[in-house]
Write an enzyme that holds these catalytic residues in place. Structure first.
Site, PDB file in Angstrom:
ATOM      1  N   LYS A  62     -17.659  47.439 -26.069  1.00 32.09           N
ATOM      2  CA  LYS A  62     -19.002  46.890 -26.505  1.00 32.09           C
ATOM      3  C   LYS A  62     -19.271  47.478 -27.624  1.00 32.09           C
ATOM      4  O   LYS A  62     -18.541  48.378 -27.881  1.00 32.09           O
ATOM      5  CB  LYS A  62     -20.296  48.030 -25.428  1.00 32.09           C
ATOM      6  CG  LYS A  62     -21.071  47.437 -25.373  1.00 32.09           C
ATOM      7  CD  LYS A  62     -22.349  48.231 -24.387  1.00 32.09           C
ATOM      8  CE  LYS A  62     -23.966  48.060 -25.054  1.00 32.09           C
ATOM      9  NZ  LYS A  62     -24.361  48.802 -24.147  1.00 32.09           N
ATOM     10  N   SER A 137     -27.025  45.506 -21.774  1.00 33.35           N
ATOM     11  CA  SER A 137     -26.933  45.069 -21.619  1.00 33.35           C
ATOM     12  C   SER A 137     -25.501  45.698 -22.392  1.00 33.35           C
ATOM     13  O   SER A 137     -25.073  45.013 -22.833  1.00 33.35           O
ATOM     14  CB  SER A 137     -27.823  45.454 -23.347  1.00 33.35           C
ATOM     15  OG  SER A 137     -27.162  47.562 -23.191  1.00 33.35           O
ATOM     16  N   SER A 161     -27.966  49.950 -18.309  1.00 34.80           N
ATOM     17  CA  SER A 161     -27.498  48.980 -19.221  1.00 34.80           C
ATOM     18  C   SER A 161     -25.311  48.473 -18.703  1.00 34.80           C
ATOM     19  O   SER A 161     -24.951  47.867 -19.361  1.00 34.80           O
ATOM     20  CB  SER A 161     -26.891  49.203 -20.446  1.00 34.80           C
ATOM     21  OG  SER A 161     -28.265  49.104 -21.304  1.00 34.80           O
TER      22      SER A 161
END
Length: 463
Positions: A62, A137, A161
């Site tokens: 990420k 996210s 997330s």
């Protein structure tokens, strides 16, 4: 040469030193129609440890995790062109056993949302249904795994997330107990709640990654073999807040999964009553995060090679709801008494969570991961209409609903492993989450592997 990925049982086969998997992953990443990546390696990286366990295995991380050779933008215009000062220890641990980082994945701006909507980079698209969000996210990590580009991708989780993109993309996601995996080398939000985790194509990959990242926990009590042959899985009653907020499609998948598990000899479904975990979380979770956001981000921005003031970050973010959250965090910045009270309430929540699992002697609690299926992507017009008049809700609407079920466990710092329900239709996966007691991560992973096998072995009973 044999590698960990040659062992079968759901693990992708690796060709080791020849780098075929890495070359294939890079090619897929560069032409990925789902916009999973914000940066891809310019050339095929070679494993720096060609005889190590993960040699030749590609992975992604990420874009709020620092990694040598890649930018760290957290999908915000304010951080374009920046990179951190130190590599994430989780990234470093995987590289040390031969895994090859091929790129950084898209995310919701600053991890302050759950849709991975457009900000510095375009929105990530759900590989199961291109009209819909991949979640967030850590949406890019979920999409990269669901698209088959990498067998696993790192994400971060403050409050759903990892769980949300795993559920919406129909893959597996693991949120470790907070503090068990190092959260250093990240663009932070909340030191109390943040953790690095992993999204993967199988529970087996999650188990192998966890052994690399958290080796010192192998002797922990959570790694001991169970004393009973049957797994005790807690099931919330129909009036529980884990169940009452679910859409019809999620509720149907949930009930079908319970029908399957009820017929499995080595699983005991244990009805449980929520002792008030949701209410306890609401008394402290948001206050803790809002207080910590401005403090954590200010420290991070000040350590950059070219420091950025918090106010400049706030002024340059792309999304209005992210700017609103930054403003709200500034409003909590000096509320030390409120923050201290919230931390005490969190400690009470943790005690309640521990007593809950002990009282029912649970191996895990099972619940629908997200009360809704993946939301429609934003459109340039005010209301994006989908099939039968379905509209794209605002990010704020999605955030409240999508995080509902995961909030108590994530604020308590408990481990959670999300797996796909055995059946879904029209490209809309549904996730099921197993949540364990704090630091019982190895036991949770073992249980999740067995539950996943049972679900899919017996799914044909519903035909």
């Amino acid at each position: 040469m044999s590698t960990i990925a040659d062992s079968g049982d759901g693990l992708t086969r690796s060709t080791g030193e020849d780098g075929v998997l890495v070359l294939h992953a890079l090619e897929r990443a560069r032409h990925d129609p789902f916009r999973s990546f914000i940066a891809v390696a310019e050339s095929a990286p070679r494993s720096s440890h060609p005889r190590a366990a993960f040699a030749g295995v590609p992975f992604a991380a990420k874009d709020n995790l620092e990694a040598r050779g890649f930018p760290t933008t957290a999908n915000t215009p304010a951080l374009l062109g920046t990179s951190g000062t130190a590599e994430s220890p989780v990234v470093a641990a995987l590289r040390a056993v031969g895994a090859v980082l091929i790129g950084k994945t898209g995310m919701h701006e600053l991890a302050l949302g759950v849709t991975s909507s457009a900000a510095a980079f375009p929105a990530t698209v759900n590989p199961r249904d291109s009209r819909r969000s991949a979640g967030g996210s850590s949406g890019g990590s979920g999409a990269a795994v669901a698209a088959g580009i990498v067998p696993f991708a790192l994400g971060t989780d403050t409050g759903g997330s990892i769980t949300i993109p795993a559920a919406w993309c129909g893959v597996y996601g693991f949120r470790p107990s907070t503090g068990r995996w190092s959260a250093q080398g990240t663009v932070p939000l909340s030191s109390t709640r943040d953790t690095v985790g992993v999204i993967a194509e199988s529970v087996q990959w999650i188990a192998e990654v966890d052994r690399v990242v958290a080796p010192r926990y192998q002797g922990h009590r959570s790694g001991r073999p169970p004393k009973r042959s049957r797994m005790r899985i807690g099931i919330p009653d129909e009036d529980s807040e884990w169940v009452t907020h679910c859409d019809a499609e999620v509720a149907r998948a949930w009930m079908e999964a319970l029908l399957i598990l009820a017929q499995v000899p080595d699983i005991e479904l244990v009805p449980v009553v929520d002792p008030g975990l949701h209410r306890a979380e609401r008394s402290c979770g948001t206050t803790i995060e809002l207080y910590e956001i401005s403090h954590e981000l200010t420290r991070y921005l000040g350590r950059l090679p070219e420091p950025i003031p918090f106010g400049e970050l706030r002024d340059r973010v792309a999304r209005a709801e992210v700017r609103d959250l930054l403003d709200e965090s500034l409003g909590h910045r000096n509320d030390r008494h409120g923050y201290a009270a919230a931390l005490r309430l969190r400690s009470a929540l943790q005690r309640m969570h521990a007593k809950f699992h002990t009282a029912y002697a649970l191996d895990a609690l099972l619940y629908p991961s997200v009360p809704m299926v993946a939301s429609l992507l934003e459109a340039p017009r005010p209301r994006a209409e989908g099939a039968m008049g379905e509209r794209a809700p605002s990010d704020a609407e999605v955030f409240v609903r999508a995080t509902w079920n995961v909030n108590p466990g994530s604020v308590a710092g408990a481990p959670a492993l999300t797996l796909p329900a055995p059946r879904y239709s029209e490209g809309r996966p549904v996730g099921l989450t197993l949540e364990g007691a704090r630091f019982a991560d190895r036991r949770l992973i073992e249980v999740a592997g067995r539950v996943a096998r049972r679900l899919h072995e017996h799914a044909d009973q519903l035909k």
